[in-house]
Scaffold this active site. Structure first.
Site, short mmCIF file in Angstrom:
data_model
loop_
_atom_site.label_atom_id
_atom_site.label_comp_id
_atom_site.label_asym_id
_atom_site.label_seq_id
_atom_site.Cartn_x
_atom_site.Cartn_y
_atom_site.Cartn_z
N ASP A 385 -6.71 -3.70 6.22
CA ASP A 385 -5.70 -2.32 6.00
C ASP A 385 -4.78 -2.89 4.89
O ASP A 385 -4.20 -3.81 4.93
CB ASP A 385 -5.20 -2.15 7.27
CG ASP A 385 -4.09 -1.23 7.19
OD1 ASP A 385 -4.78 -0.01 7.40
OD2 ASP A 385 -2.80 -1.13 7.25
N GLU A 414 -9.25 -2.05 1.73
CA GLU A 414 -8.91 -0.68 1.95
C GLU A 414 -7.38 -0.53 1.25
O GLU A 414 -6.29 -0.64 1.57
CB GLU A 414 -8.51 -0.10 3.47
CG GLU A 414 -8.15 1.07 3.44
CD GLU A 414 -6.71 1.48 3.72
OE1 GLU A 414 -6.24 2.68 3.89
OE2 GLU A 414 -5.83 0.56 4.01
#
Lengths: 657, 657
Positions: A385, A414
Site C-alpha cells: 500500500d 500500489e
C-alpha cells in the site's frame, strides 16, 4: 622540445576492443532487468576494434549463487552489432555481461581468402602458423597436436594449391580460435537480472473483503472465503488479494462513507491497522484465527490459487507500536503524535511511521519481520500500500533481503503517483506495479500507454498489473455506467495485460455509484462497512468473465506482454491489437463505445500476426464461437455492445488460396 | 523467528533524493560533451524524492583548472524534471553535475498555504520555526538574526491572520531555504565537457596541393600558396588544408594514376612520407624551407585564415624511423618489413606503424612530438588521415595530452568507415569528423542524415565537417557532371553544415573525370602528379562560391548546426530547411535536380522560423537578390538549375497584414 614532449607517456595500449551499448540494462547496471522463469534474455551489444581487425564476442551469464560463468559465442548482426540469448531457469539474482576480443585468426583467414600472389600466400601461411602455434600452446591433447601439426604443415607446404586448401581448413580454424589468447579483450560490467516465478508474468487477480462474505448479516470470516474460492476459481482468477486482515483501531475510527466519527457498529477501515488485539502480525478477531488463515492459504493452494496479502506500513493510534516504540513516530510541537494529513484534510485515525527516526534500524527490522512472519505463514504475494510515501532505500533493502532466501515472493507496488516515482519503485525491486490503465480510455490513450508498457526500455523493470477498478477507485467512466462499459474495461485489461485484476464482487455486479460526481470513491464504500453482495443476481458478469479468463488460460499469447502490436482501424471507437507466443496468435478488436454498434476496417500488420502478404486465413472468435474467413490486410469488423464488446480471435493457420 | 529476521539491518537511509537521466552526457560520463566558446550547456535531469517531499536542485559547474564550483538553482519543468544552463567562456576541460536535496521548508510552506484549522496553523508555525532555527544556525549576521527573529515570532504569534501573514513571508523563506542544511542530498557524477574555440563550430575549408601552384611548369612552393591566399580568401574560405608537406619516398614510389612504378619525373604521393631528407618533422625540399612554411602560416593569420596540416602516421620505406626504430614496424616471417595491404592489393610504398610494438611508449612519444613540433610552428588545426586504422587508446591519449596545454588545437578525423567506429573516434576526442554527406544525395537521405547529425544525442560529441569532394573521392554523382551539379552539392554542404570544405581548384573548376566508371578516384589524380589548374577559365564557380560563403559569414544562423529543421515539400527533388540564431533566420530550398527546373509547394513549420500562424512575411533570396511576399505555411517555389540551384532566403520580420 618543450615540457609537454618530455612528459612520460601515461597511457595504456590495452584493451583494443570496445564494447558499447549493451542491452538490456537499467541505468548502466545500477538496477536489475526482470524476467520470469523460462523467459529469455536477449543480449545485444556494439563491439568492434580499430582498423580492419576482426573481433569475436562472448556472452557470459550465471545464475543465483553460481561462481563460474557460462559462456556462449555471440552472433554478428552486421554494423558492429552482436547478439546472443540465454534462458533463465532458476529464480533469483542472475548476472550477465559481454566480452569482446581481437580475433586475429579470423582476420588472418579473411585476408588469406583474398590472396592471389603465391609468395604472399607462402608468407601469410607462416604468419598464420605463428598464430596457430600460440593457440596450440594454450590447448591440451589431442587438439594441441592437431594445431601443432597444422602450423608445421603451413610452414612447410610450398605448393600453392595445397597451401590454399590447408590454410582454409574450417575445422582446424575453429579449434585454433577456441584456444587463441583473447588479446586486447574488453569486458562490460556484470549486469544484474532478477528472475521471478511464472506467476509474476501471468496472473489474474481478484480483490475481496472477507468481512462482507458473512451469512445472515454476520461478519465474514476466512472460512467464508474458503467457501467462496471455488466460485472465484470458476471465474478464472488465481490470486485472491485480501485488504489488511489485522485488528482495526477503534479510536478516531471513521464511519460509513468516511464519516469523521464512527457510529456504534461501524466496522472501520481495514487500513486503520492496530488495536489492543495486536498490530501487523495479529489477525482481526472477527475474521478468524491464525490457524484458520493458514487453512485459507492451504485451501487456495489446493485449488491452484494463492492468497495475496496487503502490506500497509501505517498504524492506528492504538497500534501496540505507538506505546512500545514512541520514537518510531514523529511528534508535533504540542507533544501529540503527528497524524497523517494532506492540508486541509486530516486523517487523525492514521499515524504515519517515521522511517527516518534515529531508531530506524530497529524499525526497519520490525517491518521486515512483519513480511517475514506472513511469508512463514505461507503468503508469497504482497500488495504494498502506498510504497511511494516511504523512503526508496527502505524498499530496495526490504525486497532484496526477503527475496535473497525467498525469491518466490512477489511484491506489487500500489503507487498511483508521478511516472518517475512509479518507475523508481519498480527499479528498486517491486515485482509488479499498478498502472494508469484505470484512467486510459480513448483509443489514442490506450495505444500510446500500452505501447509504452510493452515496448519501451522501461518494460525491462516495470511489469504492469492493470485494474479497471479498486476499492479506492471507481473511475469516472464507470460512474453510473451499465454492464456493457464494465465488459469493455475488463476485456481490455484481460487481453492487453498478462497481469490484471478486479475488485469484486463490486465489479462483476456492476457497482457504479460514486460518492459524488467529482469523487472516484464508491458510495457506501466497502472500505468502511460490511456489504451484502447479491452474487446470484441475474445481472452478474461472472459467467462472461469466466469465459474471458478461460481464453487467457488457454492461450499463451495472452500470458506475457511484450508481443503486443496495435493494428490501425478507421474508426476511433475500435481499437485492434494482437499478441503472439510461438504459433499461438490472438487478435482482439474492442468497441470502446458501450452504447452503440460500431464498425470499421482494420488494416492488419500481417507480419506481426506471422502471416504473409495477401494471406487467406481464418479468425475464430473465442467469445462468440463464430468464425470468419479473412484475406489480406484489410478486413471489416462490426461490434454491437448489446452482444459483445469485442472479438477475441484466435488467428488460424494460413490456408491455401 | 528464523535466521533471516535476526540478520542485522545492512542498509542506509540516506540519501532520500534521487537523480536520474542527467543530460547531456556521453556514455554515463565516460566521454565529454563538446561545445565551442560562447555556447551554452543546457542541463536537464529528473530529480525527486519519495512521498510528497519537495526537492530542490542545483547545477554545479567549473571551468578548466578551477577547484571551486559555481552553483546555480535549477528550474522545475514539471513531472520531476529540472533544468539549468551555463555558458562556457574558456577553452579546455569543464565539468558539471547535479545536486538534489529535500526542501523541507518548501514542503512546509506549501502545506501551510492550504491550512485552515487555527490550531493546526499554530502547531505548523512551531514546526516551521524549528526548520527556520536550523537555517539560522547555518547563517551569519545579519541573516542569522533575521531568521532567529522570524522563528521566535512564529512560535509566539497567536492571532491567526497575523500568523498566516508571518508564515507566508516570501523574502524570509528564501533566506531560510538558502541556509537550510541539504538533508537527504543526492549528487550526480561530474560529467566532462570539452570547450573548443569558435573555429571548431564554424569553418570553411579549402584543400589544395601546394605543388600544383607553381608557375611555368615548376613545382609549387609555400610562396606560391601565399600568393594564392587572397584569392582563396575572396572565395570565403578561412582554413587552408594542405596534404602532407614532408619529403616523399622514392623507393616503390607510385606513378601517375597510381601506377605500380613511377616513371622518371613522377612526383609521388605526399602520403608516402619519409625520404633521406627526413620524416614527419621535415619538409619536402621543393616546397620550401621551414622558415617559408612559417611565413605561410603567418600570411594566413594576417588574413584571418589558418593553415591546417595533415597528420598521416605511416611511412615510406625510406623514412628515417625504419632504420632508427626497426621495432616500430612489423616484420614478415621472411624478415622483410610488413607493407600495407588489403589483399589482393599491396601498397609496398607504405609501411604501417606497429602501435602495439613492445617499444610503444617511445613510439607514441615520437608521434606526439610530431604534432607538438608543428604546433610549435604555429599550426593549430590537424586533419588526421585514417585514424580508424590506429588504436583508439592512442588517439584518446594523444589528443588529451596535446590539448591539456593547448586547448586551441583542433583535430579533424578523416575516417570514412563504419558509423560506430567514426562515433568512437569522435568520443575519444576528435574535434570534428568527416561525414557520409559525400554520398547522401536524395531528399530522403539528406533529411534523415542531417536530422541525425543535428538532432540525435550523438551531436553532443560528433561535430560534422561536410565535403562534396576530396582528393580521394569524386563521388559517382559528380562523374562527368556539369557545373549545376557542383553548385547543388556545394550549396547543400555550405548551408546544411556549419563546417564544410572542398578540394580545389578541382571543385570550383568542375573537375569531373573519374579514373573509371566504377572508381571514385579522379582520373589523373593530383595525388600522383602536378596539376595545372586554369583558375582564370570562364567556367569557374569561384565567384558563385564566394557569394555562398559571404552569406555564411554574414548570417549567424549558418554558423552552427543544432537549429536545423526540415520543412516538407510536395516535390521529391526539392529539399527545404531552415536554421536560426536569435533573430537571424535562413530558409533554404534546393533543387536536387541539376538538369530540369522543379517547382512545388513548401509547407513551412512556421514556429521553427519564429513566425506565428498565418503570418505575412518577406523572404529575401540572398543569392538572386529577389524578394517575395509570403503568407502562412504554404508557399510556392520554382528553381531552374540554369539560373540557381537554390533559394537561400533571409526570412524577414513579420509584417502587419
Amino acid at each position: 622540445m618543450n615540457d609537454a614532449t618530455r612528459r612520460p607517456v601515461r597511457a595504456s595500449i590495452a584493451p583494443s576492443a570496445v564494447i558499447e551499448d549493451v542491452k538490456p540494462q537499467v541505468d548502466g547496471g545500477r538496477f536489475a532487468v526482470k524476467r520470469a522463469l523460462g523467459e529469455e534474455i536477449v543480449v545485444t551489444a556494439a563491439a568492434f576494434a580499430h582498423g580492419h581487425e576482426k573481433v569475436a564476442c562472448a556472452l557470459r551469464y550465471r545464475g543465483p549463487d553460481e561462481v563460474g560463468w557460462s559462456r556462449i559465442p555471440m552472433e554478428s548482426l552486421g554494423n558492429d552489432r552482436w547478439r546472443a540469448r540465454f534462458t533463465v531457469d532458476r529464480m533469483g539474482a542472475w548476472q550477465y555481461g559481454v566480452t569482446c576480443w581481437i580475433d586475429s585468426l579470423a582476420s588472418w583467414r579473411e585476408g588469406y581468402e583474398r590472396r592471389v600472389d603465391v609468395d604472399d600466400m607462402r608468407i601469410a601461411a607462416k604468419v598464420g602458423a605463428e598464430l596457430i602455434a600460440t593457440s596450440a600452446a594454450h590447448a591440451t591433447a589431442p587438439e594441441r597436436e592437431q594445431l601443432t601439426e597444422w602450423a608445421r604443415a603451413l610452414r612447410e607446404e610450398s605448393d600453392p594449391v595445397a597451401l590454399r586448401t590447408l590454410a582454409l581448413d574450417d575445422t582446424l580454424l575453429e579449434i585454433a580460435r577456441a584456444h587463441a589468447p583473447r588479446t586486447g579483450a574488453a569486458q562490460s560490467v556484470n549486469f544484474p537480472a532478477v528472475v521471478d516465478r511464472e506467476r509474476a508474468r501471468f496472473g489474474t487477480w481478484y480483490e475481496l473483503f472477507p468481512r462482507s462474505l458473512g451469512k445472515d448479516g454476520a461478519h465474514g470470516t476466512f472460512a467464508d472465503v474458503i467457501e467462496r474460492l471455488d466460485a472465484i476459481r470458476a471465474m478464472g482468477f488465481d490470486v485472491v488479494y485480501l485488504p489488511p486482515i489485522h485488528p482495526i483501531g477503534r479510536a478516531k475510527r471513521k464511519g460509513r462513507n468516511n464519516a469523521p466519527a464512527a457510529q456504534s457498529g461501524d466496522v472501520g477501515s481495514p487500513w486503520g491497522i492496530g488495536a489492543r488485539e495486536g498490530g501487523h502480525t495479529a489477525i482481526h478477531p472477527e475474521l478468524g484465527t491464525l490457524a484458520q488463515f493458514r487453512d485459507l492459504v492451504e485451501a487456495a493452494k489446493a485449488r491452484g490459487m494463492e492468497i495475496a496479502m496487503d502490506v500497509a506500513f501505517q498504524v492506528s493510534p492504538e497500534h501496540p507500536w505507538v506505546q512500545e516504540h514512541p520514537a518510531w513516530f514523529r511528534k508535533r510541537p504540542d507533544g501529540t503524535v503527528q497524524f497523517a494529513e494532506n492540508p486541509p484534510k486530516k486523517y487523525e485515525d492514521i499515524y504515519p511511521i517515521d522511517f527516518a527516526t534515529t531508531e530506524w534500524k530497529a524499525l526497519w527490522q520490525a517491518l521486515r519481520e512483519v513480511v517475514e512472519y506472513w511469508r512463514s505463514q505461507g503468503v508469497a504475494i504482497f500488495r504494498v500500500d502506498n510504497p511511494h510515501t516511504k523512503p526508496f532505500a527502505f524498499w530496495e533493502w526490504l525486497i532484496a533481503d526477503i527475496r535473497r532466501e525467498h525469491p518466490e515472493v512477489i511484491f506489487l507496488s500500489e503507487a498511483f503517483t508521478r511516472p518517475r516515482v512509479m518507475h523508481r519503485l519498480a527499479k528498486l525491486g517491486f515485482t509488479q506495479s499498478y498502472t494508469y490503465f484505470t484512467w486510459r480510455t480513448t483509443k489514442a490513450e490506450i495505444e500510446e500507454y500500452f505501447t509504452e508498457l510493452s515496448q519501451d526500455d522501461s518494460r525491462e523493470y516495470f511489469r504492469p498489473n492493470c485494474w479497471p477498478n479498486t476499492p479506492d477507485i471507481l473511475p469516472y467512466h464507470l460512474h453510473n455506467a451499465g454492464l456493457p462499459m464494465f465488459r469493455v474495461r475488463l476485456v481490455l485489461a484481460a487481453t492487453l495485460a498478462a497481469n490484471y485484476g478486479i475488485y469484486g464482487p463490486a465489479y462483476e455486479l456492476g457497482e457504479n455509484r460514486p460518492y459524488s460526481p467529482k469523487s472516484e470513491e464508491y458510495l457506501a464504500s466497502e472500505k468502511y462497512e460490511l456489504k451484502r453482495w447479491d452474487g446470484d443476481g441475474a445481472a452478474s458478469l461472472a459467467p462472461w468473465i469466466a469465459k474471458v479468463n478461460a481464453i487467457r488460460h488457454a492461450h499463451a499469447a495472452l500470458q506475457s506482454d511484450w508481443s503486443l502490436a496495435f493494428h490501425p482501424t478507421d474508426n476511433d471507437q475500435i481499437v485492434c491489437y494482437s499478441k503472439r507466443a510461438g504459433a499461438d496468435c490472438i487478435l482482439v478488436a474492442v468497441n470502446l463505445d458501450p452504447l452503440r454498434a460500431q464498425s470499421g476496417w482494420v488494416t492488419l500488420d500481417l507480419a506481426a500476426l506471422g502471416l504473409e502478404d495477401h494471406a487467406n486465413f481464418r479468425v475464430d472468435d473465442l467469445l462468440s464461437g463464430e468464425s470468419y474467413p479473412w484475406r489480406g490486410e484489410r478486413n471489416f469488423v462490426m461490434l454491437d455492445p448489446a452482444r459483445a464488446p469485442a472479438h477475441v480471435f484466435a488467428v488460424g493457420r494460413q490456408r491455401q488460396p
